[in-house]
Design an enzyme around this catalytic site. Structure first.
Site, PDB file in Angstrom:
ATOM      1  CG  ASP A 220      -9.188  -0.865   8.006  1.00 42.88           C
ATOM      2  OD1 ASP A 220      -7.979  -1.144   7.882  1.00 42.88           O
ATOM      3  OD2 ASP A 220     -10.078  -1.516   7.722  1.00 42.88           O
ATOM      4  CD  GLU A 271     -15.332  21.523   4.797  1.00 45.00           C
ATOM      5  OE1 GLU A 271     -15.685  21.258   6.020  1.00 45.00           O
ATOM      6  OE2 GLU A 271     -16.285  21.078   3.980  1.00 45.00           O
TER       7      GLU A 271
HETATM    8  C1  NOJ Z   1      -6.795  -3.700   7.482  1.00 43.92           C
HETATM    9  C2  NOJ Z   1      -6.310  -3.683   8.724  1.00 43.92           C
HETATM   10  O1  NOJ Z   1      -5.027  -3.302   8.905  1.00 43.92           O
HETATM   11  C3  NOJ Z   1      -6.447  -4.945   9.364  1.00 43.92           C
HETATM   12  O2  NOJ Z   1      -5.569  -5.252  10.540  1.00 43.92           O
HETATM   13  C4  NOJ Z   1      -7.843  -5.213   9.487  1.00 43.92           C
HETATM   14  O3  NOJ Z   1      -8.201  -6.833  10.074  1.00 43.92           O
HETATM   15  C5  NOJ Z   1      -8.557  -5.197   8.116  1.00 43.92           C
HETATM   16  N1  NOJ Z   1      -8.124  -4.122   7.510  1.00 43.92           N
HETATM   17  C6  NOJ Z   1      -9.965  -5.334   8.423  1.00 43.92           C
HETATM   18  O4  NOJ Z   1     -10.251  -3.901   9.210  1.00 43.92           O
END
Ligand code: NOJ
Ligand code: CA
Length: 557
Positions: A220, A271
């Site tokens: 993310d 790893e």
């Molecule tokens: C990207 C994620 O896909 C989204 O849903 C989220 O709100 C933001 N990152 C923050 O984590």
């Protein structure tokens, strides 16, 4: 039910690297299938429905977060990275889901949210209790405020969800205190990734899930983890996109230091046996910039957001496909392709919007941008027919295989996206692409569960999109996707050589992928098809004339 899979496909020869060609299906757990009937999807629900995904023919699934979380941002606010939220089940439920998936020949990628934690994470709670300048504060980005009494935020950055990017805390002694940085919601505090303690902690998180047998991670906000030294003021361009995509030096997106983190993680994954993979969620303006995330010692894949953001326009599509097939292979990585996910307007609506609607803002009854539904579905089917012929790896978002549109008329009091609240209801946000998906037309909640509860209301028209209805209809979007995935596999299109074909009108996309010729009519005038037997068509084709907004795969006679 017959599966196109064989569990032995999971035993990969060294170097064969499944992720280079895989079709990866995104499960948004809270909206996929709800086994205990509380209105929110869960891990046992996923396990019970995995056969349908084997039947569809996907190679892997990616699960959006199911870890312990107060759910302020639908799980992207993690309070414990190494346990399952009771809302979704238990670690045992996760293990059972993983075992079932692997038994079906389906690999499993989990979501890792390393840019920020929930404010309920034990570290953040410790930081609040500790003093300014303490090691506990140093795991996050705390700063003194500006102004005589520190009453102004440390800089002018604006949060992706609206409002400022800083929140002021009350110190343990009750006085107004320091500020902490949050790119997203105030309940999502950004880690300081220059801190070795944070780096070591996340190596442990990676190992925890790798030891449990996951095949990789979707990472993310992989473009946001390092902030520019000195945290200088920055004002985004008026027409910019809040998740990145501006062609500028943004002090919180795409800073060079992020690459050291991925080089380190690459070593951790190396790893382990079995070609484990990292996929970057990095919103960057071009394929060339995105390719920096997948250099040989970094991540393995990065979502091709420039492709997702391309409108239904032949010239623009030709450019982004050409650039992608140059930029990713130039660094030894596969190109990837994606049209929908849980953050953007579903492509069955987006591709026929009457006005612009930036990523993440969503559409509702009062939006200037409104889709033309029949046109949107037609274009979506053609777009997916093009995408699944392209070499590399492709992502499918749950429900797109049913042709689901964005849900526009969610009642205001049912909306849940923090964007809706942080912008005082100015931006609808992403709820419209997150509505629980339909399985059986005649069942409560269309088979999402047995009680009929759903955390976001499902529209009545979705009965027509239910999986059982579409499975019985040879012309449905589900049947189209099943055929595309089966033929993609049969013709090895994930690793096929690609060439553009000349001699077609400007608004036609024409290319060869392996032994398949793909013709897509992106314009409005009918197009005469070249020789070849129609293997797949996104719409019925009468004779040799390809109607508007239609794509076909042809094979030499
Ligand atoms: C990207 C994620 O896909 C989204 O849903 C989220 O709100 C933001 N990152 C923050 O984590
Ligand atoms: Ca549930």
């Amino acid at each position: 039910m017959t599966s196109t899979h064989d569990a032995s496909t999971l035993v990969t020869a060294p170097g064969s690297e499944w992720w280079r060609t895989a079709v990866i299906y995104q499960i948004y757990p809270r909206s996929f299938a709800d086994a205990n009937g509380d209105g929110i999807g869960d891990l046992p629900g996923i396990t019970a429905r995995l056969d349908s995904l084997a039947d569809l023919g996907v190679d892997a699934i990616w699960l959006s977060p199911f870890m312990v979380s107060p759910q302020n941002d639908a799980g992207y606010d993690v309070a414990d990275y190494c346990d399952v939220d009771p809302l979704f089940g238990t670690l045992g439920d996760f293990d059972a889901m993983l075992a079932k998936a692997h038994g079906l020949g389906i690999r499993v990628i989990v979501d890792l949210v390393p840019n920020h934690s929930s404010d309920q994470h034990v570290w953040f709670q410790q930081a609040l209790a500790a003093a300014p300048g303490s090691p506990e504060r140093a795991r996050y980005i705390f700063r003194d405020g500006k102004g005589e009494n520190g009453e102004l935020p440390p800089n002018n950055w604006e949060s992706v969800f609206g409002g400022g990017m800083w929140e002021r805390i009350t110190e343990a002694d009750g006085t107004p205190g320091q500020w902490y940085l949050h790119i997203f919601d105030p309940s999502q505090a950004d880690f300081d990734w220059t801190n070795p303690e944070v780096q070591e902690y996340f190596r442990g998180v990676l190992r925890f899930w790798l030891d449990r047998g996951v095949d990789g991670f979707r990472v993310d906000v992989a473009h946001g983890m390092i902030k520019k030294d000195g945290l200088p003021d920055y004002t985004p361009p008026a027409d910019g996109d809040s998740m990145g995509g501006e062609d500028d030096d943004v002090p919180y997106w795409g800073q060079p230091g992020v690459h050291d983190i991925y080089r380190d993680w690459h070593q951790v994954l190396a790893e382990y046996d079995g070609d484990r993979a990292l996929c970057a969620e990095a919103w960057l303006p071009t394929p060339d910039k995105t390719a920096l995330w997948v250099r040989p010692d970094e991540m393995h894949q990065a979502f091709n957001f420039p492709y997702l953001m391309t409108e239904w326009d032949a010239a623009a599509l030709r450019t982004v496909i050409t650039d992608s097939l140059r930029a990713f292979p130039a660094v030894g990585a596969p190109a990837t392709w994606v049209l929908s996910n849980h953050d953007v307007i579903r492509h069955a609506s987006r591709l026929a919007l009457t006005a612009d609607s930036p990523q993440g803002e969503g559409i509702g009854p009062d939006s200037a941008a409104q889709p033309i539904p029949e046109l949107g579905l037609r274009r979506a089917r053609a777009a997916s027919t093009v995408m699944l012929a392209l070499p590399g790896s492709a992502y499918i978002y749950q429900g797109e295989e049913l042709g689901l549109p964005e849900v526009i008329d969610i009642p205001d009091d049912a909306r849940q996206d923090p964007t809706w609240f942080r912008t005082n209801h100015e931006k609808y946000g992403r709820d419209g692409c997150r509505v629980p998906i339909p399985w059986e037309a005649a069942a409560p909640a269309y088979g999402f569960n047995t009680t009929g509860d759903a955390w976001l209301p499902q529209p009545a028209e979705w009965a027509d999109h239910a999986r059982d209805v579409e499975a019985a209809d040879a012309d449905s979007t589900l049947s189209l996707y099943r055929t595309l995935l089966a033929e993609r596999r049969a013709h090895l299109l994930g690793s096929a050589p690609f060439t553009w074909l000349d001699g077609f009108a400007d608004d036609v996309l024409a290319f060869r992928s392996g032994d398949v010729t793909v013709i897509a009519n992106v314009g409005s005038a009918p197009v005469e098809l070249p020789a070849g037997r129609i293997l797949v068509a996104s719409e019925p084709v009468d004779g040799r004339t390809l109607p508007a907004d239609t794509a076909v795969w042809l094979l030499a006679d």
